[in-house]
Motif scaffolding. Structure first.
Motif, PDB file in Angstrom:
ATOM      1  N   SER A 110       3.751  -5.481   4.972  1.00 13.62           N
ATOM      2  CA  SER A 110       4.462  -5.318   3.700  1.00 13.62           C
ATOM      3  C   SER A 110       5.875  -5.872   3.686  1.00 13.62           C
ATOM      4  O   SER A 110       6.342  -6.353   2.662  1.00 13.62           O
ATOM      5  CB  SER A 110       4.522  -3.828   3.320  1.00 13.62           C
ATOM      6  N   THR A 119       7.847  -2.808  -6.449  1.00  8.47           N
ATOM      7  CA  THR A 119       7.369  -3.753  -5.446  1.00  8.47           C
ATOM      8  C   THR A 119       8.363  -3.763  -4.281  1.00  8.47           C
ATOM      9  O   THR A 119       9.562  -3.546  -4.480  1.00  8.47           O
ATOM     10  CB  THR A 119       7.245  -5.171  -6.027  1.00  8.47           C
ATOM     11  N   ILE A 141       4.199   0.706  -2.488  1.00  3.87           N
ATOM     12  CA  ILE A 141       4.729   0.680  -3.857  1.00  3.87           C
ATOM     13  C   ILE A 141       5.455   1.990  -4.173  1.00  3.87           C
ATOM     14  O   ILE A 141       6.531   1.993  -4.753  1.00  3.87           O
ATOM     15  CB  ILE A 141       3.604   0.438  -4.887  1.00  3.87           C
ATOM     16  N   LEU A 152      -1.409  -4.540  -9.731  1.00  3.06           N
ATOM     17  CA  LEU A 152      -1.584  -3.858  -8.450  1.00  3.06           C
ATOM     18  C   LEU A 152      -2.907  -3.106  -8.401  1.00  3.06           C
ATOM     19  O   LEU A 152      -3.583  -3.063  -7.374  1.00  3.06           O
ATOM     20  CB  LEU A 152      -0.427  -2.891  -8.206  1.00  3.06           C
ATOM     21  N   THR A 187       7.699  -5.181 -11.221  1.00  2.34           N
ATOM     22  CA  THR A 187       6.532  -4.425 -10.762  1.00  2.34           C
ATOM     23  C   THR A 187       5.481  -4.389 -11.864  1.00  2.34           C
ATOM     24  O   THR A 187       5.756  -3.921 -12.969  1.00  2.34           O
ATOM     25  CB  THR A 187       6.928  -2.984 -10.384  1.00  2.34           C
TER      26      THR A 187
END
Length: 382
Positions: free
Chosen positions: A198, A260, A242, A289, A284
């Motif tokens: 990530s 994000t 997230i 997502l 975001t």
């Protein structure tokens, strides 16, 4: 306008902080910059942002830099230079992004000079959280979180009393070995451990994310930052990264902060607090997502969480010992002298051998740090 001193301007957090300052020139002015050894990047930053003063660790490099800047900024060096920057009269807030124990004394000096501090260096609150927070209360200054997890909790709490909190929930990505069987841990290479799913970070913090020591250190930080006992600091694995963290209140309600993954957001929030300032850097899209998932952490495969809970619950010098032993063990792993599971084993053995000092002085904390490094080196090489 906030006048900001940035200690650690050439590292990962430092360069992200520079981006934030460049995004918000009407809100953030960099009045001081400090770097360890990257004189070339510090020179470039100083020419672009014209701070009042800069600092390099090496006096010889600082002398060269002084000639290059030709009087446009004061040039200082070493630990003394960091203290001078941390207490710069024009500064409103000191952002401490120095890795290791070097940030401890500047943090205390800034607080005692009446400066707010923004903490990106875990060692400050892990090693000396009780001292730092007591000093901050005594001098009426704020200690603001830069870690995305602690920033999330800070945003969710908004000065609500600790008595209203059932649990703080720190989220963990689970790292690159979230689903790797324990039987394969002995064969994990440095190269595999440095591939985080990530975040793009430095080597030390990336390895810590792979072992979950990073999350363990964050548990101890949270305990002091928010004055919440260790049994109320929890961890949940959230692979999408997230939801940055959550607060569970005594009535069963939960508040979470989502975005994000981008370190610029928590940095910006710390530097502009208590205001929110517009920025297009973080976007975001929840529909894109699609799914957010959560899992229980496996403390059998990742014993770092249990070790950190023990250190944070015991307090005294034990968190400093955990931190120092882990630093040495990680370096030994990177240099291929220790296996991946050997990191946790080394830390446990050093913790077991330590005689805890309760309510330690600053010097006792540093002595525990030195002892743990020596002990961990012996354990790792033995």
């Amino acid at each position: 306008m906030k006048n900001v001193v940035l200690l650690g301007s050439t590292g990962s957090i430092g360069t992200s902080s520079i981006k934030v300052a460049e995004d918000l020139p009407e809100h953030i002015r960099l009045v001081g910059l400090a770097a360890g050894g990257n004189a070339d990047l510090l020179l470039e930053q100083a020419r672009r942002h014209t701070p009042e003063a800069v600092c390099l660790h090496d006096p010889a490099k600082a002398e060269v830099l002084r000639g290059q800047l030709k009087g446009s900024a004061e040039v200082w060096s070493g630990a003394e230079g960091l203290i001078k920057l941390a207490t710069l009269p024009s500064a409103d807030i000191i952002l401490i992004a120095i890795v290791g124990t070097a940030g401890l004394q500047p943090a205390l000096a800034a607080i005692r000079a009446g400066k707010d501090i923004a903490v990106a260096s875990k060692e400050i609150l892990v090693m000396a959280g009780e001292t730092i927070m007591a000093e901050a209360r005594a001098h009426g200054v704020k200690v603001l979180a830069v870690d995305s997890e602690h920033s999330a909790i800070f945003q969710c709490l908004e000065d609500k009393p600790g008595s209203s909190v059932r649990n703080l929930w720190l989220t963990a990505s689970g790292g690159p070995f979230r689903t790797t069987p324990k039987a394969e841990f002995e064969s994990i290479t440095v190269e595999r451990a440095l591939k985080h799913p990530s975040w793009v970070m430095g080597r030390k913090i990336t390895i810590d994310s792979a072992t979950l020591f990073n999350k363990g250190l964050e548990m101890i930080e949270a305990r002091w930052l928010f004055d919440i006992e260790m049994p109320r600091v929890q961890v949940v694995v959230h692979p999408q990264s997230i939801v940055h963290s959550m607060v569970e209140f005594v009535d069963g309600s939960m508040l979470a902060q989502l975005s994000t993954p981008d370190m610029c957001l928590p940095i910006q929030y710390a530097l502009t607090h208590p205001h929110r300032v517009g920025s297009a850097r973080v976007q975001t899209n929840l529909a894109k997502l699609g799914t957010l998932t959560f899992e229980e952490p496996d403390e059998d495969r990742f014993p770092a969480l249990g070790l950190a809970r023990r250190a944070g619950g015991t307090g005294g010098t034990l968190p400093a010992v955990l931190n120092a032993a882990n630093e040495v063990a990680v370096e030994s792993f990177i240099n291929r002298r220790l296996s991946f599971p050997g990191i946790s084993t080394t830390v446990r053995r050093v913790m077991d051998a330590h005689q805890v000092v309760d309510r330690p002085s600053f010097d006792q904390i540093l002595e525990a740090d030195r002892w743990a490094r020596s002990e961990a080196s012996a354990v790792a090489s033995g």
